[in-house]
Design an enzyme around this catalytic site. Sequence first.
Site, PDB file in Angstrom:
ATOM      1  N   GLU A 300       1.116  -1.261   0.002  1.00  0.00           N
ATOM      2  CA  GLU A 300       0.012  -0.148   0.028  1.00  0.00           C
ATOM      3  C   GLU A 300       0.840   1.233   0.136  1.00  0.00           C
ATOM      4  O   GLU A 300       1.920   1.600   0.828  1.00  0.00           O
ATOM      5  CB  GLU A 300      -0.844   0.096   1.340  1.00  0.00           C
ATOM      6  N   LYS A 357      -9.122   1.469  -1.959  1.00  0.00           N
ATOM      7  CA  LYS A 357      -9.321   0.987  -0.918  1.00  0.00           C
ATOM      8  C   LYS A 357     -10.875   1.648  -0.354  1.00  0.00           C
ATOM      9  O   LYS A 357     -11.061   2.812  -0.560  1.00  0.00           O
ATOM     10  CB  LYS A 357      -8.209   1.708   0.405  1.00  0.00           C
ATOM     11  N   CYS A 408      -4.725  -3.283   3.157  1.00  0.00           N
ATOM     12  CA  CYS A 408      -4.680  -2.690   4.809  1.00  0.00           C
ATOM     13  C   CYS A 408      -5.838  -3.095   5.519  1.00  0.00           C
ATOM     14  O   CYS A 408      -5.978  -4.405   5.827  1.00  0.00           O
ATOM     15  CB  CYS A 408      -4.274  -1.230   4.888  1.00  0.00           C
TER      16      CYS A 408
END
Length: 538
Positions: A300, A357, A408
Amino acid sequence: MQKKQNKKQGERLIALLPYLIAFASGILMGLTVAPVGAWFLAWIAIVPLWVLVVTSAKSKNQYPPAFLWGIGFHGVALFWITGIHPMTWLGVPWLPSLAITLFCWGFISVLGGVFLTIWAAVMVRLAGQKPWLRILIGTAVWCGLESLWSAGPLWWSSLAYTQSPHNLVIVHLGQLSGPNTVTAAIVAVNGLIAEGWTNRRGTEGAERISSVSSAPLRFVNKYLTTAAGLLIALHLIGFILYSRPIAQPPEAALKVGIIQGNIPNRLLRSSEGFRRAQENYTSGYINLANQGVDAVLTPEGALPIFQRNLLETALVAAVKEKGVVAWIGAFGERGDSYTISLFTFNSKGEIVSRYDKSKLVPLGEYIPFEGILGKIVQRLSPLDAHQVAGSANQLFDTPFGRAIASICYESAFPEQFRRQAAAGGQFILSSSNDAHYTASMPFQHHAQDIMRAIESDRWSARATNTGYSAFVDPHGRTLWMSGYNTYETHAETIYRRQTQTLYVRWGDWLTPLLLISSGGAWLVICGIKKLNTIELVL
C-alpha cells in the site's frame, strides 16, 4: 472498633471482587492474540463473566462487570493502537498526539464494553430460564452483536481471530458460515462450562443433604461433558476441512514476487523517502523479474504519488523493459480528492485495472467528528488533498484473471473477501502499510489475512511496507513470512482457484439462524409457562 473496620474492608473487597474477576478474565481473552498468542484461553475466558452475569441477576450492579470484561479484552488486544504515538513526523505536536492516541484506544475499548453490556442485559433477563436456552440465546446475541459492530468502521477484534494463526483446525469452521462460526463455537463452549459451574454451586446444599450423592454429580457432568464433546466435535469437523487436499494444476500456477520496501513513514513527505522508495521497489522488481516471476506485488502506497505521475517513475520504466506484470500501490484521483489504490500494470507498462481502498482507517485516513478533531489534525497522510473511500462493490481484473483485492484495514472485514470470491476472484492480493505500529499489530494483521484465505479457500500473497509480508495457502498455512523492519523480496508459486465454500455462496447464514431459533425457543417456552399458569388458576 477494629473488628468493624476490618469487616467493612472485607465487605468492600467482596463488593469489588466481581469487577476484578470480570476485568481479569477480559484481559485473559486479550492475551489470546499477538504478542502473547495464548489462543487456548479463549475457551475458558468467558466463563467467569457468564457465571457473574447469571448469578448476579437479582443484584443492582449486574451490568458493570460485563462492561469491564469488554474493556479488558479489547483494550489489551488493541493496545498496539498506541504505536501511532508520537505523530510528530506528521506535524502533530507531542501532547496532542498523545491525546489523540489515548482517545482512539480508549474509545474502541469502551465501545467493546458497551457491546458486552448489551449482551449481559439480555443474559440477566434469562436468569430464570433453562440453562440450554441461555446458552443458545447467549451465543446468538454475541454473534449478532459482532455482526452489528463489524458493519461499522471500527472493527477488528472478533472472538474468532483469537484462534488465528495457531489453531488453524478450528478456524476452518469459517468455511461454513464465516468467522461467526468460530465465535459461536467459543461462546457455546464457554457457556456450557459456566452453566456446569453455576448449577454445581446451586446443588451444593442438596449434595450435603441428599443420601444419593452421585445424583448432583451426574447433573453437573452433563454440562461439562457436553462442553468437552462439543469442543472435540467442532475440532473434528475443522480437521476434516483442514485435511482436504489442495489441487495444484500446472495451468493454474502463478509465480508471484513481493517487495517489502521498508520505507519508514516518517520519510514519506521527504524527497529522501521517495528516492529510497523508487530505488528499493525498482531494484526489487528487476531482481524478481530476473527470477522468472509472472507478476510482482508492492505494498500500500509503495510510491506515494498520484496516478498521473506513475508513468514517469523508474519502476514503471522497468516494467516496460522487463515485461512482467506489476501491482503498484499509489494514489488514485477522483475529482479534487484522492484514493489509496492498487494499480495493475500489464507487460507493456499500461494501467489495465485499479482497486481503491474502501475501508478507511478512522483518524489515520479520515477524521470522524471532523468539525472538532479537524482543528487538531487536518489529516494523517503525506498529501494535501482529501482522501475518499472506494466503492464497496469493486472488482479487480488482472491479466491472470480476477483477483480478490484488499488494502490494509480491509483484512478485518470478511464480507469484502466473500463478495469478491463469489464474483469470481481466484486469488488474494493483500497490500498494506503497518509501519506506524509495533510488531504485534502486523502479526495480528497477518492472522486476519489467514482467516480470509481459509474462509474463501484461496491462496494469498501479502505485501507490506515494513512487515510482515507473507504467502498463505487455502488451509491458512504460512508458506513464507518476512522479517520485521527489513527490506526483502521473495517469490512463491500460488494457484488460482474457483471453488466456493458454503460461506462464499451463502454468507453468514448461521447468525440469523441462531437468532431466529433462539427467539422461537424463548417464545415457545414463555407460551408454555403462560398455559401452565392459566391451568393452575383454573
